[in-house]
Write a protein that holds these residues in place. Structure first.
Motif, short mmCIF file in Angstrom:
data_model
loop_
_atom_site.label_atom_id
_atom_site.label_comp_id
_atom_site.label_asym_id
_atom_site.label_seq_id
_atom_site.Cartn_x
_atom_site.Cartn_y
_atom_site.Cartn_z
N SER A 376 0.65 -1.04 -0.17
CA SER A 376 -0.26 0.10 -0.43
C SER A 376 0.94 1.94 -0.01
O SER A 376 0.62 2.51 -0.87
CB SER A 376 -0.93 0.00 1.28
OG SER A 376 -1.63 -0.89 0.99
N VAL A 377 1.80 1.36 1.06
CA VAL A 377 2.68 2.35 0.72
C VAL A 377 3.04 2.66 -0.53
O VAL A 377 4.20 3.78 -0.98
CB VAL A 377 3.53 2.60 1.72
CG1 VAL A 377 4.84 3.70 2.01
CG2 VAL A 377 3.07 2.85 3.79
N PHE A 380 1.42 4.59 -2.67
CA PHE A 380 2.12 5.49 -2.73
C PHE A 380 3.06 6.62 -3.46
O PHE A 380 3.13 7.21 -3.99
CB PHE A 380 1.97 6.25 -1.85
CG PHE A 380 2.08 7.22 -0.81
CD1 PHE A 380 0.93 8.85 -1.26
CD2 PHE A 380 3.05 8.07 -0.79
CE1 PHE A 380 0.71 10.08 -1.52
CE2 PHE A 380 3.27 8.66 -0.58
CZ PHE A 380 2.51 10.26 -0.86
N MET A 381 4.25 5.57 -3.12
CA MET A 381 5.31 6.13 -3.13
C MET A 381 5.76 5.84 -4.94
O MET A 381 6.66 6.30 -5.39
CB MET A 381 6.75 5.53 -2.86
CG MET A 381 6.98 5.76 -1.03
SD MET A 381 7.30 7.45 -1.00
CE MET A 381 8.26 7.24 -2.01
N LEU A 383 3.95 6.89 -7.52
CA LEU A 383 3.55 7.62 -7.72
C LEU A 383 3.68 8.77 -7.66
O LEU A 383 4.19 10.29 -9.08
CB LEU A 383 1.69 8.27 -7.30
CG LEU A 383 0.28 7.30 -7.70
CD1 LEU A 383 -0.37 7.33 -6.96
CD2 LEU A 383 0.56 6.98 -9.03
N ALA A 384 4.45 9.36 -6.15
CA ALA A 384 5.34 9.98 -5.95
C ALA A 384 6.71 9.98 -6.67
O ALA A 384 7.60 10.76 -7.06
CB ALA A 384 5.77 10.45 -4.70
N SER A 450 9.66 0.53 0.86
CA SER A 450 8.82 1.04 -0.41
C SER A 450 9.64 2.10 -1.67
O SER A 450 9.27 2.06 -2.45
CB SER A 450 7.58 1.89 0.32
OG SER A 450 7.98 2.73 1.36
#
Length: 545
Positions: A376-377, A380-381, A383-384, A450
């Motif tokens: 899950s983390v 997000f990473m 995309l960043a 991540s």
């Protein structure tokens, strides 16, 4: 003997090939020439719309070279990472909760089992690369791995009472000092040690070497900038799925009358999932070989010919050639630095994790939740990560992982070395100091992994693209297959020396913290050096294009 086993692996995996049906031909009026996903600008009769949607969908996949190439690559990476997560969690459960074993066995496994195994595989891989084409090597190696994991669950594990030399090891334990307990445990549970080696090699060989080596041969530098940071976005969903799969399967043994038999059933289901996922992966690879690699609109024939060239240097010549390359040495420093840093913090965390969850099912369930949280983390990473790479460049993106390890490592080691100031927080959260240490260690691992998946791995793999065939093949094998175990073994050997000198892992912690900060400083220095070299190589490649 090794060659015959390899050829058997090739033969067995050929059974997984399947013909890919051709998409229904679309009328010329309905075809789209756009390279992007958008509705076809054509009038469609209302009655025919429903029937034409699937055709338009597959036609757009087939007509878009980038989509045709990236989607199966993402599926292959998904399956590899799905298997890697299951294997990583299972190997820890087996060796840490084995009879007369514990987390203290891990440094010895990494030094005396993983490192020699990695070196032996690198020598074998160099020989296979000179004899066979890369597709043959891919099929044979992956087939061998899948065969072993299926054999372990169905043959080796059910017969551990016969296969494990418990009597011999008990006699050795009575004669040898207590400091020899970990090496004795490796021999006592030798099938688990072998599984640990194969699970570690799956990450180094199949994920790092075979997959990224294949991806680098079919993806251009321009495409890599666009897709590599997002490549794991789809694949890291596998962390969530596989983590939940591990949790569900591990819970099947809850309340069982015979926990050992129930764990054996769980192990068969877990390895069945690994073999099934491996079959899908090989199917996607065959599609790539038949429909993508042979399509000049998808893969530049000149770059493909360069990638398929068999390297003819001997092992000694290759080692000398690679040692003279500062570029390869800096890449190796990055990989070794990560291996040492993550090993230093992981062993202490897993020792506390076993104290909190001594039962294999509970331990496995926690690791499943840990893997899901990591996925899950990482989503997000991912995309960043694309924004970081695009806005700040390769150098900054490559430095994010060591900086994250440095920051989270400070918190983790402060909790271990100075637990007093953290006591009020533990009481306010309604938990114990031990559980707080476990949770902080889990957060540290999630953050470091991540950022590794989202930034470190894409940056590392992009760095291989402008290299020549020898550096791509044997240089990558040396860096990824030997470098990562060498880093972990270096950290493990250091811990062994400190434990023997100071008497306990707890007494070694202040020294390990100091070593961690030194390793990260070396890592950051190599990343800065490699950043300049990589930008120069990319400028040359883009100028040639």
């Amino acid at each position: 003997m090794k060659l015959s086993l390899f050829l058997c692996g090739v033969a067995s995996t050929h059974a997984l090939r399947f013909p890919v049906p051709r998409a229904t031909r679309i009328p010329a009026a309905l075809r789209t020439t756009s390279p992007h996903w958008r509705p076809v600008a054509a009038a469609i009769a209302p009655g025919d719309a429903a029937a034409d949607k699937p055709q338009n969908f597959f036609a757009k996949i087939k007509s878009n070279p980038e989509v045709k190439k990236v989607v199966p690559l993402a599926l292959i990476f998904f399956c590899i990472l799905f298997n890697y997560t299951i294997l990583r969690d299972t190997k820890d459960v087996l060796v840490v909760t084995a009879p007369k074993s514990g987390a203290e066995i891990i440094p010895f496994l990494k030094t005396y089992v993983n490192l020699p195994g990695a070196i032996a595989f690198t020598v074998l891989y160099s020989s296979l690369s000179n004899r066979f084409s890369q597709p043959q090597v891919f099929r044979g190696v992956v087939g061998t791995f899948l065969g072993f994991f299926g054999l372990f669950a169905t043959v080796l594990y059910p017969n551990i009472d016969v296969l494990h030399p418990n009597g011999l090891c008990d006699a050795a334990a009575r004669l040898l000092p207590a400091s020899a307990a970990a090496p004795i445990a490796i021999v006592r549970n030798w099938t688990f040690s072998l599984f640990y080696l194969m699970a570690e090699l799956w990450g180094s060989v199949v994920a790092s070497l075979l997959f990224w080596g294949f991806a680098n041969s079919v993806v251009s530098v321009k495409e890599a900038k666009k897709y590599y940071p997002l490549f794991g976005l789809f694949a890291n969903v596998a962390l969530i799925f596989s983590g939940q799969f591990v949790r569900i399967v591990s819970k099947l043994r809850a309340g069982a009358a015979n926990p050992a038999a129930a764990w054996g059933l769980s192990l068969k289901l877990l390895m069945g999932g690994v073999v099934a996922s491996g079959g899908v992966m090989l199917g996607a690879y065959e599609f790539m070989q038949r429909k993508v690699v042979t399509d000049p609109n998808c893969v530049d024939p000149s770059s493909l010919k360069k990638a398929k060239t068999k390297t003819k240097m001997t092992m000694g010549e290759s080692a000398k050639y690679l040692a003279q390359s500062k570029y390869i040495r800096d890449l190796a420093t990055l990989v070794i630095g990560y291996g040492m840093a993550i090993n230093i913090v992981e062993v202490t965390w897993k020792a506390n994790l076993k104290r909190q969850f001594p039962d294999p099912a509970d331990y496995s369930a926690f690791m499943g939740a840990f893997s899901s949280a990591t996925g899950s983390v990482t989503l997000f990473m991912m995309l960043a990560g694309q924004r970081i790479l695009k806005r700040f460049g390769w150098g900054v993106a490559a430095a994010v992982t060591p900086v994250t390890l440095l920051a989270t490592g400070c918190v983790f080691f402060s909790l271990i070395l100075k637990p007093g100031p953290w006591m009020p927080l533990a009481a306010a959260l309604g938990t114990t100091p031990l559980m707080l240490a476990v949770l902080v260690g889990a957060a540290q691992n999630i953050a470091s992994k991540s950022t590794k998946y989202a930034l470190f791995d894409p940056c590392k793999e992009m760095a291989y693209i402008p290299l020549d065939a020898e550096q791509k093949t044997k240089g990558k094998a040396a860096v990824d297959v030997i470098g990562n175990p060498l880093g972990k073994s270096g950290g493990a050997l250091l811990q062994q020396m400190l434990i023997l000198s100071l008497g306990s892992l707890a007494a070694c912690t202040p020294y390990l913290a100091a070593v961690l900060f030194g390793v990260i400083a070396m890592w950051l220095r190599a990343a800065k050096s490699l950043s300049g070299q990589f930008e120069e190589q990319m400028a040359l490649v883009e100028g040639a294009e």
